[in-house]
Design an enzyme around this catalytic site. Sequence first.
Site, PDB file in Angstrom:
ATOM      1  N   GLY A  60       0.761  -1.185   0.150  1.00  0.00           N
ATOM      2  CA  GLY A  60      -0.042  -0.117  -0.106  1.00  0.00           C
ATOM      3  C   GLY A  60       0.752   1.355  -0.055  1.00  0.00           C
ATOM      4  N   CYS A  61       0.079   2.369  -0.154  1.00  0.00           N
ATOM      5  CA  CYS A  61       0.935   3.590  -0.200  1.00  0.00           C
ATOM      6  C   CYS A  61       1.588   4.170   0.856  1.00  0.00           C
ATOM      7  CB  CYS A  61       0.039   4.762  -1.103  1.00  0.00           C
ATOM      8  SG  CYS A  61      -1.636   4.899  -0.302  1.00  0.00           S
ATOM      9  N   TYR A  62       0.675   4.061   1.974  1.00  0.00           N
ATOM     10  CA  TYR A  62       0.908   4.396   3.337  1.00  0.00           C
ATOM     11  C   TYR A  62       2.019   3.563   3.758  1.00  0.00           C
ATOM     12  CZ  TYR A  62      -2.824   7.892   3.858  1.00  0.00           C
ATOM     13  OH  TYR A  62      -3.662   8.879   3.669  1.00  0.00           O
TER      14      TYR A  62
END
Lengths: 345, 345, 345, 345
Positions: free
Chosen positions: D148-150
């Site tokens: 995921g991005c985070y």
Amino acid sequence: MKVAIIGGTGYGAIELIRFLYNHPYAEIEAIISHSQSGQALGTVYPHTSGVLEKPLEELVVKDLAERVEIVFFATPPAVSKDLAPQFLEHNVKCIDLSGDFRLRSPMDYQEWYGSPAADESYLEAAVYGLSEIYGEEIAGANLVANPGCYPTATLLGLLPAVQNGWIEEKSIIIDAKSGVSGAGRGTSLNTHYPEMNENLKAYKLGQHKHIPEIEQEIGKMAGHPVKITFSTHLVPMTRGIMSTIYADIAHSVSTDEMIDMYTAFYQEQPFVRIRRNGELPATREVHGSNYCDIGLHADKRTGKLTIISVIDNLVKGASGQAIQNMNLLKGWDVATGLNYLPIYP
Amino acid sequence: MKVAIIGGTGYGAIELIRFLYNHPYAEIEAIISHSQSGQALGTVYPHTSGVLEKPLEELVVKDLAERVEIVFFATPPAVSKDLAPQFLEHNVKCIDLSGDFRLRSPMDYQEWYGSPAADESYLEAAVYGLSEIYGEEIAGANLVANPGCYPTATLLGLLPAVQNGWIEEKSIIIDAKSGVSGAGRGTSLNTHYPEMNENLKAYKLGQHKHIPEIEQEIGKMAGHPVKITFSTHLVPMTRGIMSTIYADIAHSVSTDEMIDMYTAFYQEQPFVRIRRNGELPATREVHGSNYCDIGLHADKRTGKLTIISVIDNLVKGASGQAIQNMNLLKGWDVATGLNYLPIYP
Amino acid sequence: MKVAIIGGTGYGAIELIRFLYNHPYAEIEAIISHSQSGQALGTVYPHTSGVLEKPLEELVVKDLAERVEIVFFATPPAVSKDLAPQFLEHNVKCIDLSGDFRLRSPMDYQEWYGSPAADESYLEAAVYGLSEIYGEEIAGANLVANPGCYPTATLLGLLPAVQNGWIEEKSIIIDAKSGVSGAGRGTSLNTHYPEMNENLKAYKLGQHKHIPEIEQEIGKMAGHPVKITFSTHLVPMTRGIMSTIYADIAHSVSTDEMIDMYTAFYQEQPFVRIRRNGELPATREVHGSNYCDIGLHADKRTGKLTIISVIDNLVKGASGQAIQNMNLLKGWDVATGLNYLPIYP
Amino acid sequence: MKVAIIGGTGYGAIELIRFLYNHPYAEIEAIISHSQSGQALGTVYPHTSGVLEKPLEELVVKDLAERVEIVFFATPPAVSKDLAPQFLEHNVKCIDLSGDFRLRSPMDYQEWYGSPAADESYLEAAVYGLSEIYGEEIAGANLVANPGCYPTATLLGLLPAVQNGWIEEKSIIIDAKSGVSGAGRGTSLNTHYPEMNENLKAYKLGQHKHIPEIEQEIGKMAGHPVKITFSTHLVPMTRGIMSTIYADIAHSVSTDEMIDMYTAFYQEQPFVRIRRNGELPATREVHGSNYCDIGLHADKRTGKLTIISVIDNLVKGASGQAIQNMNLLKGWDVATGLNYLPIYP
């Protein structure tokens, strides 16, 4: 005096609510929302929580007509044309922020709005609510057709020159730019943040509904039909409209003469400010306020006049002007409840 | 092939560096900065740290002339007019991103730039670097005057119609809008974030330096002098230029015919994209890329043509076109090192 | 009552002017600006043209002291520490928006501000102007040290939990985010539009001047010294501060219990709004207004409390709170002249 | 090598397309879109018109499996968990940008995603695609669960300190901020331009799906389960993630020692850049690129470490890392087709 707002969850309504909340003589009796009725205003607009606790109501015309003196319509097209007459029959005055009563010609409405116009008797009775131009007529009206956002900026910028015959009407070109709140609160791909941020879009070239409205009013002032070229653009900001207007100068007139004439034209009007020679207004300079600021440049090299006219689309271009028209209707000072400095920065 | 960039700390330079970093045939030999010489590029532009480790050098013409084949000038006005001739004497080709060699007439330069023009022999030798129009001349040039950002968008949008005689040149009005990076990296109150965010400003009506440049090129294509009306606006975004261009249609021509003619005009040009009828380009759709997208609307009701032309001001409006001109100079495919999709969103 | 503003061209001043313009009891007698004295306010801030025509004056203490009852200092650090005492000697009350009188400890001032503190007697006499906490003391003060923007959002969010002993003070971490207007009107590369737009920057980790101010007030409420971890970020927007605050929950307390306690704590305070469980405030929801909105989340899984506290940095974080303190000083209702809805959108 | 993209109209897909268009070894064979199949890519994304002319196709697994070697899933949650196994059976490798194969524990998936997990055998076979950490495993994988991005920004910022035991894992607090493109291309009131512009919003405190993903990876590195506090905020910009990470320093370690250790940890990794002492990364400095920039600050006063880790959420946080993983899968240099400078400004 008690008022109601119909169409209570759009940006027009919430801006009416902001100004009415501090208006010394008017009081919000009811906020009507078909889609959200039963909810609290604070659920739909959390920024009002704990300040203005109001339920959103379903519309019951007869009941509402007994509770209020004026109704504001902040509704989508083709809603007020049926509802406003019902309130007028109950002697409730109507200020319509939609376009349903702006065009005198039912055929124009049909052509540009794509649905049948309001009953012609109401179109005739309606007063076009450009406050600075039709103040007297508005004072005696029962039904005010509040102008569109683009027409407000454009007409205030153009009408003095048209009235004086200082420009060739057939040469008029209007390059209009708007912040995104003009598209309303309904979501779409066009107004999705990542699509609109850091972006500049032209749209509806020569096809915007506001064209016949502008042509009607310029034509009326000029005394003959006028066709304009009108383009619209979405700018990555929330509020603000700028109309950059071009026209051939009819006679040799300097920038200073233009400025003097405009200043005289709006001498009695607190919300139109004509800028000094060399100073051009920016949308931020009217942000959150009811001002329309106008800059003028008569170019000797090309014989063209360029007019820069800026407003906050949600204030002078919608709700602020509606309050101004309410003030005119009631005989109050036009600036009552609108007398604020722009928010800067 | 080795190149140098002079004026290494502005936005023009950093964008040249971005494209040159991935160019298959060209290599950055030196980055010259008078104000920051001795520092590392990564100090001035941290986003290059660890990728492109280069010191910023002081200019020594003779030394640099021996190290490189081409020099890019990304300098403020009135710098390259003295420096470029020195490099040309050493047989180093020059691509000038400033305005110093764009105007053929020294008097025009004096009038609009407010300082004496470059030596007239260099003005004559310089080729105006609008790649799509002057590709052949650029291929044989020693000195390329890379076009301004506004002129690039405007001329690519106008020249096909002018060449075909489909519009009345004297009716041309250009309403141009730019992102703030066009003002450069130098700070000012105008470009201070809180002043420019959520704001739209008009500036320099009829007084922008790019006016004589546009008039020169339209006049050349038309075969007679042309005066235009040209307005500029700052839009709250970093990159992007949109020129909204208005002109009277000379003969009865439809939008579809316009589109066909424009498509044919740019048939061989990979970086100009003519949009389909009803589709208008937005600046985001060319962001970070060398494309110029053009939309056309011929309005039957008013007899006006509206042209929407968009570019990224830092790419096709400056550094991208400079690389394209380098490719033309060297006989490489014009798209070499520029063949990227726009960054969306 | 007549007031003066010293430091008349910054954002703190212009926001004071906006609120004072509509304040029913206070009147702006003079606007002092050293750098722009002699000019009209409308030259420096065109959005005031034609509304508030005032010259910017040079400071003459004795003269001004005779004309006004209260002076607002909207000056850079290290100005008011010398000037305010001069006004106090003339029995003019002072509300200082700078940090010169916020810290009780001269050593702290010297350490964090890098210059000598004000005379200690004045530091002792000054009341820290966090209106909701020190209302009574402010009412009797001659010198009010208006809190910093970050401390206002942070302390209003933290103090109820600290007072109740519901969190471990030593675990407090504050991740603060601000719009760019917090950096003032002075230009810099950091606040240049193309550098700050579409960007998010952390700055001054553990080194911000507001740290000792926050620690002083938490320590005072806790009854013992407290050290906090405090980080600041610049967000690409003009206005708004959000403090996201983390702390270990001392005892097992639910979100609902926290909300009830906070609601009770601020029961008498019109400008602090505690949000319902599950609802988190956004900066837009207090934009242009004096509200501080607080959301709470007690996480069972981790035993951590997260507090979201938002204000408009130029209003509750500066000028709005200064007006609130003026109201307290004068015994007027705290909301006088501040009783507006946030501007949305 | 031919590849396909499933979920072809989201931002993940269009960014994959941007990088694959210039990748020297990979070629886009098919773009699959259920919702828009039959249309041209240029209709959905006009910025690709005339550059990449591709129809959007309906998915036919067997047919597609014969045409391509690798499939990228840029699909919403709960799509790839059923589809990827079908491709794996046909010996087509899968790189999944959704969260369907990131969590080892089916119970965690059920709890945080609210639907049943993928078949456990596939969860076990999947390799977590954090390229810098699991390069070797990815090289031999058939199914890569792209992070995921985070988690990407957060884990790259935290893992070196965790591995070295230099921080107390139980003290970790992550204050994460994202541009709005992280919410995808689907419209909502939250991401409507006028609601999100000039606004800062916290959301999903302690409830974000990325929490178990981060805890899984930190726990794995630490050798024991770890619980983190994790908050997310929407920032008014299109791209960019910043994770501001706080943790207690386990032993007395200075900022310089931290920086040296991090630099050594990522010595072989071209896309992680550790900043110098005193220099903090901003999101703009990785815009459009695959870099993750990390700044470190060990505060002696408080004993806390603050880590600033920034990425472009659509590149290193999604599509760029997916390309990097494809390079690892194929044994190509990890930087192949990703070796670009950030776009600045």
